[in-house]
Design an enzyme around this catalytic site. Sequence first.
Site, PDB file in Angstrom:
ATOM      1  N   GLY A   1       0.634  -1.263   0.111  1.00 32.82           N
ATOM      2  CA  GLY A   1      -0.060   0.251  -0.074  1.00 32.82           C
ATOM      3  C   GLY A   1       0.796   1.285  -0.075  1.00 32.82           C
TER       4      GLY A   1
ATOM      5  N   SER B   1       1.085  -5.092  -5.582  1.00 33.96           N
ATOM      6  CA  SER B   1      -0.005  -4.800  -4.549  1.00 33.96           C
ATOM      7  C   SER B   1      -0.271  -3.368  -5.067  1.00 33.96           C
ATOM      8  CB  SER B   1       0.561  -4.775  -3.129  1.00 33.96           C
ATOM      9  OG  SER B   1      -0.586  -4.685  -2.331  1.00 33.96           O
ATOM     10  N   TRP B   2      -0.493  -2.333  -3.991  1.00 31.73           N
ATOM     11  CA  TRP B   2      -0.397  -1.032  -4.672  1.00 31.73           C
ATOM     12  C   TRP B   2       0.377  -0.384  -5.587  1.00 31.73           C
ATOM     13  CZ3 TRP B   2      -2.863   3.349  -5.468  1.00 31.73           C
ATOM     14  CH2 TRP B   2      -2.091   4.439  -5.804  1.00 31.73           C
TER      15      TRP B   2
ATOM     16  N   ASP C   1      -4.029 -15.016  -2.471  1.00 36.14           N
ATOM     17  CA  ASP C   1      -3.944 -13.763  -1.860  1.00 36.14           C
ATOM     18  C   ASP C   1      -4.945 -13.102  -1.286  1.00 36.14           C
ATOM     19  OD1 ASP C   1      -3.014 -10.939  -1.623  1.00 36.14           O
ATOM     20  OD2 ASP C   1      -2.104 -10.865  -3.724  1.00 36.14           O
TER      21      ASP C   1
ATOM     22  N   HIS D   1      -0.183 -13.424  -0.774  1.00 31.02           N
ATOM     23  CA  HIS D   1       0.250 -12.019  -1.263  1.00 31.02           C
ATOM     24  C   HIS D   1       1.875 -11.854  -1.440  1.00 31.02           C
ATOM     25  CE1 HIS D   1      -0.538  -7.838  -2.159  1.00 31.02           C
ATOM     26  NE2 HIS D   1       0.126  -7.473  -0.890  1.00 31.02           N
TER      27      HIS D   1
END
Length: 279
Positions: free
Chosen positions: A13, A73-74, A230, A258
């Site tokens: 994130g 991810s982000w 994930d 993840h």
Amino acid sequence: MSYPPIQPYETGGPGAGTKEKERQFFDPEAYKIVRSARRSGSLEENTTWDLVSDIEKLREHMKIEKWIVFGGSWGSALSLAYAQTHPERVRALILRGIFTVRKSELRFLCQEGASHIFPDAWDDFLAPIPEEERSDIIAAYHKRVMSEDNQIRTAAGKAWSKWILAIGKLRVDPDYIARATQGDWALVYARIAFHYIVNDGFMREGQLLEKQSIDKIRRIPTVIVQGRYDMVCPARSAYDLKKVFPEAELTIVPDAGHSAMEIPTSKLLTEAADRFRTL
């Protein structure tokens, strides 16, 4: 022989930063590895498009004509946003743990979804939030991580960070989770994460998957590596990306969650970077 530079991103994130060990995916004899830290201080002028602008300024500063962009991810959302804004500057994309900032993804993570798989960790995550506020966990956490009361901010920041790390691997890793209590990292991470979450990543719903967006990157060689289990960025998002972007290569890893550091995922990311060395 001249090899392409690459820009890796960290998982977890906005505000999570980058880690030295993530350079292990890239052959140092082949790549100039550029690590781009996100804006992790003030929330002013801190949007997805500010970060895209920062990345492009970094490319210009380093006098790199085109580079391979790596994000998980982000970082996968930011990589897609950058590539769709500056497709002429991207040689290839290596993406992991796809996140497109859709409301369904945020609900899975923060309201109802991962909570059914990790009920014990979910109870710890709920602990700072009164019963009457639990119908909107995102709003409740945002209020607390932005609180003027340092004790409230810190408790919420640590609980959020512990939740993300608790569900971040297929096998729960106590040492990994312990990072949530270290120094000021958890609070900084949580404040920036919720700044982006409550603003929907500063994007339209589904913007990264729109045909007009995907059309800009169709000719960019793209590898997507996605853990089947994930819980932070569920496989639905990678699958949806593949459906609108069939030119991309998607591998769903049957025994991974993840984290980029899980062995099967790490192996595939390294193989993708090796394959793109001579682009």
